[in-house]
Design an enzyme around this catalytic site. Structure first.
Site, mmCIF file in Angstrom:
data_model
loop_
_atom_site.group_PDB
_atom_site.id
_atom_site.type_symbol
_atom_site.label_atom_id
_atom_site.label_comp_id
_atom_site.label_asym_id
_atom_site.label_seq_id
_atom_site.Cartn_x
_atom_site.Cartn_y
_atom_site.Cartn_z
ATOM 1 N N GLU A 37 0.837 -1.214 0.000
ATOM 2 C CA GLU A 37 0.000 0.000 0.000
ATOM 3 C C GLU A 37 0.866 1.255 0.000
ATOM 4 O OE1 GLU A 37 -3.289 -0.101 2.813
ATOM 5 O OE2 GLU A 37 -4.153 -1.812 1.757
ATOM 6 N N GLU A 49 -5.088 -8.751 -0.244
ATOM 7 C CA GLU A 49 -5.898 -8.362 0.920
ATOM 8 C C GLU A 49 -7.335 -8.258 0.454
ATOM 9 O OE1 GLU A 49 -4.563 -5.242 3.545
ATOM 10 O OE2 GLU A 49 -2.457 -5.716 3.137
HETATM 11 O O1 AHR Z 1 -5.450 -5.743 6.905
HETATM 12 C C1 AHR Z 1 -5.414 -4.552 7.616
HETATM 13 C C2 AHR Z 1 -4.719 -3.424 6.857
HETATM 14 O O2 AHR Z 1 -5.487 -3.101 5.730
HETATM 15 C C3 AHR Z 1 -3.378 -3.741 6.289
HETATM 16 O O3 AHR Z 1 -2.358 -3.571 7.215
HETATM 17 C C4 AHR Z 1 -3.236 -2.730 5.193
HETATM 18 O O4 AHR Z 1 -2.392 -3.172 4.163
HETATM 19 C C5 AHR Z 1 -4.667 -2.498 4.762
HETATM 20 O O5 AHR Z 1 -4.969 -1.164 4.679
#
Ligand code: AHR
Length: 499
Positions: free
Chosen positions: A175, A298
């Site tokens: 990210e 994610e």
């Molecule tokens: O999964 C929680 C958070 O969500 C992670 O650390 C991040 O990469 C995303 O914003």
């Protein structure tokens, strides 16, 4: 009652469903790593080298293929040398991103690699671009994978691991458009090119280099990354979370919700299809051969934390609604398996859409876990062509499909068909025309996971409220398979027939 009609062409393969689509993600966040996975060698909770036996056993049961670590946002604040060597000498620090708790670094590189060995899964390590140096990233790869004479290889040997590990998946930042440095895509693309240069392949270990991809529908990020850095990457990531409400301040509760929230959640989860399609279209422009994979590393539901728990720990319950989100999302990943080569649900234990929840020595399996268990038959199987008139589930002035489905053939020739009935109030009837199959003497078995109420879930007191049950609501007649799917259910059938 309407019958949804469809056709399954059992002799038309559409490519392999990579088992890595069934991957998981575990971050130094809340009680995921500490308590959820790592309890330490001296714990009274049964463990092997500090890692919980019950959690390992449960994850092996669902054939976990790959585990991503150490973050998430934590990855771009993590300095791997803090987590090696004798534990008493490891740095103690504040996990500034997640709850401001003390991170004692007891779970580091060796412990993660031991976890993967116990699970029999591939490690996916996410390096630090946001606050780390090129040298630090390069040395981590050397420490992990180099077997010759070098400072990092010698350090690893000193720390008790003579042989190098095999590490395939390596992420260059996380990210980086947000918590990983608030970068512009042009800037990150250049940094990515630079950092990945020093992520070396040692001793025949071949690293699959993963570039940080877009947030949700940031198509410009994908465009710039593919244009500027496409030839330097093996995969690009995508992050998309399903949040019922429109604001991050009030995301909606994990339990105690109504049909509006049920519907909104599933509708938002279904958006994954559009996101993958649109990002893939951009990738196709720069990479028509589909060399570069899309890794959804994610995904999952994100609700308000459970009342009374630390906000930064992201602990939430998991209901039959989450099971439907898991099932329909996996169906979408199957459909896009030519481009989607890996996915990692967030996060394995005690965080967000977890497959496992723990409380001290107790452990429960969530409805999402059971979907991964029922769907494991699709891992590395051949995707089959299935077209279905999915009907429509309407609420107010909006509608979504009533049913989503997927089918595959495994190496033994068994056919598995999975259905999600998204309707919270109604059974769904499906009639599938089975083509390209000899149904003489065919045997069918099935299991279904259903909710008796909209937020049905498992608790430490009642761990088996939502578990798969044997399913017999099917029939086979004149080449047609009929199924009656309970409301709010995920169902998998196994069909043993001659080709
Ligand atoms: O999964 C929680 C958070 O969500 C992670 O650390 C991040 O990469 C995303 O914003």
């Amino acid at each position: 009652m309407v019958t949804f009609k469809g056709v399954l062409n059992a002799d038309t393969g559409k490519g392999t469903i990579s088992r890595f689509i069934y991957g998981h993600f575990s971050e130094h966040l809340g009680r995921c790593i500490y308590e959820g996975i790592w309890v330490g060698e001296d714990s009274s909770i049964p463990n092997t080298n500090g890692i919980r036996n019950d959690v390992v056993k449960a994850l092996k049961q669902i054939k976990i293929p790959v585990l991503r670590w150490p973050g998430g946002c934590f990855a771009d604040e993590y300095h791997w040398k803090d987590g090696i060597g004798p534990k008493e000498g490891r740095k103690r620090m504040i996990n500034t991103h997640w709850g401001g708790v003390v991170e004692n670094n007891h779970f580091g590189t060796h412990e993660f690699m031991e976890l993967c060995a116990q699970l029999g899964c591939e490690p996916y390590i996410n390096g630090n671009v946001g606050s780390g140096t090129v040298q630090e990233m390069s040395e981590w790869v050397e420490y992990l994978t180099f077997g010759g004479v070098s400072p990092m290889a010698e350090l690893r040997v000193q720390n008790g691991h003579k042989e190098p590990w095999s590490v395939t998946y390596f992420g260059v930042g996380n990210e980086n458009w947000g918590c990983g440095g608030n970068m512009r895509p042009e800037y990150y693309a250049d940094l990515y090119r630079r950092y990945q240069t020093y992520v070396r392949n040692y001793d025949g270990n071949k690293i699959h280099r993963i570039a940080c991809g877009p947030n949700v529908d940031d198509y410009n990020w994908t465009e710039v990354l593919m244009r500027e850095a496409g030839p330097y990457m093996d995969s690009l990531t995508l992050h998309y979370y399903t949040v019922p409400n429109d604001g991050w301040q009030d995301k909606g509760p994990a339990t105690g919700f109504d049909e509006k929230a049920w519907f909104a959640t599933l509708k938002k989860a279904l958006r994954m299809d559009e996101l993958i399609t649109r990002h893939s279209t951009i990738m196709d422009k720069y990479d028509p051969q589909q060399r570069v994979g899309l890794i959804v590393d994610e995904w999952g539901t994100w609700y308000d934390v459970e009342p009374g728990t630390t906000p930064g720990f992201l602990y939430q319950q998991n209901t039959i609604r989450d099971a439907l989100v898991a099932g329909l999302t996996l169906n979408i990943f199957h459909k896009h398996s030519a481009r989607v080569r890996m996915a990692n649900i967030a996060q394995t234990v005690n965080v967000l859409q977890a497959v496992i929840l723990t409380e001290g020595e107790k452990m429960i399996l969530t409805p999402t876990y059971h979907v991964f268990d029922m769907y494991k038959v699709h891992q590395d199987a051949e995707l089959l062509e299935l077209s279905l008139d999915a009907g429509s589930y309407k609420l107010d002035d909006s509608d979504i499909p009533a049913v989503t489905a997927t089918a595959s053939r495994d190496a033994e020739g068994l056919i598995h068909i999975s259905f999600c009935n998204l309707q919270h109030h109604a059974e769904a009837r499906v009639a599938l025309d089975l083509r390209g199959l000899n149904l003489e003497g065919a045997a069918i078995t099935g299991s279904t996971l259903a909710g008796n109420k909209i937020d049905a879930h498992n608790t430490f007191e009642q761990p088996d409220s939502v578990v798969p049950r044997p399913y017999e609501g099917f029939g086979l007649e004149d080449g047609k398979l009929t199924v009656a799917l309970p409301a709010m259910s995920v169902t998998t059938l196994e069909l043993a027939a001659k080709a």
